[in-house]
Design a protein around this motif. Structure first.
Motif, PDB file in Angstrom:
ATOM      1  N   UNK A  86       1.054  -1.166  -0.039  1.00  0.00           N
ATOM      2  CA  UNK A  86      -0.033   0.194   0.039  1.00  0.00           C
ATOM      3  C   UNK A  86       0.802   1.103   0.035  1.00  0.00           C
ATOM      4  N   UNK A  87       1.926   1.297   0.710  1.00  0.00           N
ATOM      5  CA  UNK A  87       2.892   2.398   0.792  1.00  0.00           C
ATOM      6  C   UNK A  87       3.442   2.587  -0.370  1.00  0.00           C
ATOM      7  N   UNK A  88       3.746   1.295  -1.176  1.00  0.00           N
ATOM      8  CA  UNK A  88       4.436   1.485  -2.512  1.00  0.00           C
ATOM      9  C   UNK A  88       3.505   2.153  -3.460  1.00  0.00           C
ATOM     10  N   UNK A  89       2.207   1.800  -3.583  1.00  0.00           N
ATOM     11  CA  UNK A  89       1.161   2.300  -4.281  1.00  0.00           C
ATOM     12  C   UNK A  89       1.065   3.674  -4.133  1.00  0.00           C
ATOM     13  N   UNK A  90       0.917   4.024  -2.797  1.00  0.00           N
ATOM     14  CA  UNK A  90       0.676   5.301  -2.391  1.00  0.00           C
ATOM     15  C   UNK A  90       1.685   6.519  -2.851  1.00  0.00           C
ATOM     16  N   UNK A  91       3.023   5.819  -3.062  1.00  0.00           N
ATOM     17  CA  UNK A  91       4.406   6.642  -3.556  1.00  0.00           C
ATOM     18  C   UNK A  91       4.348   6.437  -5.041  1.00  0.00           C
ATOM     19  N   UNK A  92       3.398   6.031  -5.758  1.00  0.00           N
ATOM     20  CA  UNK A  92       3.623   6.097  -7.068  1.00  0.00           C
ATOM     21  C   UNK A  92       3.766   4.852  -7.817  1.00  0.00           C
ATOM     22  N   UNK A  93       3.995   3.701  -7.086  1.00  0.00           N
ATOM     23  CA  UNK A  93       4.292   2.295  -7.730  1.00  0.00           C
ATOM     24  C   UNK A  93       3.348   1.769  -8.606  1.00  0.00           C
ATOM     25  N   UNK A  94       3.667   1.395  -9.903  1.00  0.00           N
ATOM     26  CA  UNK A  94       2.668   1.158 -11.050  1.00  0.00           C
ATOM     27  C   UNK A  94       1.938  -0.380 -10.736  1.00  0.00           C
ATOM     28  N   UNK A  95       2.463  -1.175 -10.053  1.00  0.00           N
ATOM     29  CA  UNK A  95       1.857  -2.665  -9.954  1.00  0.00           C
ATOM     30  C   UNK A  95       0.618  -2.383  -9.180  1.00  0.00           C
ATOM     31  N   UNK A  96      -0.463  -3.325  -9.469  1.00  0.00           N
ATOM     32  CA  UNK A  96      -1.843  -3.306  -9.049  1.00  0.00           C
ATOM     33  C   UNK A  96      -1.957  -4.328  -7.933  1.00  0.00           C
ATOM     34  N   UNK A  97      -1.012  -5.456  -7.964  1.00  0.00           N
ATOM     35  CA  UNK A  97      -1.488  -6.608  -6.907  1.00  0.00           C
ATOM     36  C   UNK A  97      -0.155  -6.680  -6.105  1.00  0.00           C
ATOM     37  N   UNK A  98      -0.302  -7.292  -4.971  1.00  0.00           N
ATOM     38  CA  UNK A  98       1.070  -7.228  -4.199  1.00  0.00           C
ATOM     39  C   UNK A  98       1.957  -8.210  -4.886  1.00  0.00           C
ATOM     40  N   UNK A  99       3.280  -7.745  -5.217  1.00  0.00           N
ATOM     41  CA  UNK A  99       4.303  -8.417  -5.737  1.00  0.00           C
ATOM     42  C   UNK A  99       4.766  -9.574  -4.949  1.00  0.00           C
ATOM     43  N   UNK A 100       5.525 -10.673  -5.449  1.00  0.00           N
ATOM     44  CA  UNK A 100       6.115 -11.702  -4.726  1.00  0.00           C
ATOM     45  C   UNK A 100       7.238 -11.086  -4.034  1.00  0.00           C
ATOM     46  N   UNK A 101       8.007  -9.832  -4.614  1.00  0.00           N
ATOM     47  CA  UNK A 101       9.160  -9.464  -3.623  1.00  0.00           C
ATOM     48  C   UNK A 101       8.506  -8.709  -2.176  1.00  0.00           C
ATOM     49  N   UNK A 102       7.245  -8.420  -2.215  1.00  0.00           N
ATOM     50  CA  UNK A 102       6.757  -7.984  -0.975  1.00  0.00           C
ATOM     51  C   UNK A 102       6.506  -9.295   0.043  1.00  0.00           C
ATOM     52  N   UNK A 103       6.153 -10.197  -0.476  1.00  0.00           N
ATOM     53  CA  UNK A 103       5.737 -11.306   0.442  1.00  0.00           C
ATOM     54  C   UNK A 103       7.303 -12.114   0.776  1.00  0.00           C
ATOM     55  N   UNK A 104       8.224 -11.930  -0.103  1.00  0.00           N
ATOM     56  CA  UNK A 104       9.590 -12.593   0.276  1.00  0.00           C
ATOM     57  C   UNK A 104      10.100 -11.553   1.396  1.00  0.00           C
ATOM     58  N   UNK A 105      10.104 -10.492   0.953  1.00  0.00           N
ATOM     59  CA  UNK A 105      10.943  -9.387   1.996  1.00  0.00           C
ATOM     60  C   UNK A 105      10.167  -9.243   3.195  1.00  0.00           C
ATOM     61  N   UNK A 106       8.931  -9.379   3.293  1.00  0.00           N
ATOM     62  CA  UNK A 106       8.011  -9.435   4.571  1.00  0.00           C
ATOM     63  C   UNK A 106       8.309 -10.544   5.428  1.00  0.00           C
ATOM     64  N   UNK A 107       8.462 -11.686   4.865  1.00  0.00           N
ATOM     65  CA  UNK A 107       8.714 -13.063   5.469  1.00  0.00           C
ATOM     66  C   UNK A 107      10.088 -13.025   6.216  1.00  0.00           C
ATOM     67  N   UNK A 108      11.159 -12.481   5.432  1.00  0.00           N
ATOM     68  CA  UNK A 108      12.498 -12.300   6.271  1.00  0.00           C
ATOM     69  C   UNK A 108      12.538 -11.476   7.258  1.00  0.00           C
TER      70      UNK A 108
END
Length: 135
Positions: A86-108
């Motif tokens: 959500x922060x990524x999207x509010x900052x102008x991020x273009x992707x519209x669904x949670x990317x795998x990178x966010x799940x992977x980073x959050x898991x770590x």
């Protein structure tokens, strides 16, 4: 052994495909990490890597359970992935669904693991304090 090291799919794919630009770095980094830590993957990483295979048996051979601990994705990590996205999207991020990178980073982050990746930019931006091993 210390806390597991989560291995991003980019690093695994570099090794499995013998990527001309990244194979050496990725293979050497995995070997170095394996000397002191347990290497780990989660379902998102497994899914990303499996896209290059036709049979699950081939994925299992490429990512043997004896070499890579298979960790579940904690619910807390799913929440963190969503709020970070959500922060990524509010900052102008273009992707519209949670990317795998966010799940992977959050898991770590949630499990206090180091993440081995060669794509550190998004992780550094959205998960400050995440321990990374990156070129």
């Amino acid at each position: 052994m210390s806390t597991p090291v989560l291995v991003d799919s980019s690093v695994l794919l570099d090794v499995l495909t013998e990527d001309p630009a990244w194979y050496e770095w990725s293979a050497a980094t995995l070997a170095e990490c394996a000397e002191t830590s347990m290497l780990a993957i989660n379902p998102v990483i497994y899914a990303e890597v499996s896209a290059g295979f036709e049979r699950i048996e081939d994925v299992e051979q490429a990512l043997p359970a004896g070499a890579f601990a298979r960790l579940p994705l904690p619910w807390e990590a799913a929440f963190l992935a969503g709020t970070s996205f959500l922060r990524y999207r509010r900052a102008g991020g273009a992707k519209r669904s949670p990317l795998p990178d966010f799940f992977i980073g959050a898991h770590a982050v949630v499990e206090q693991m180091t993440l081995v990746t060669r794509d550190p930019a998004r992780h550094r931006t959205h998960f400050p304090g995440l321990r990374l091993i990156a070129p």
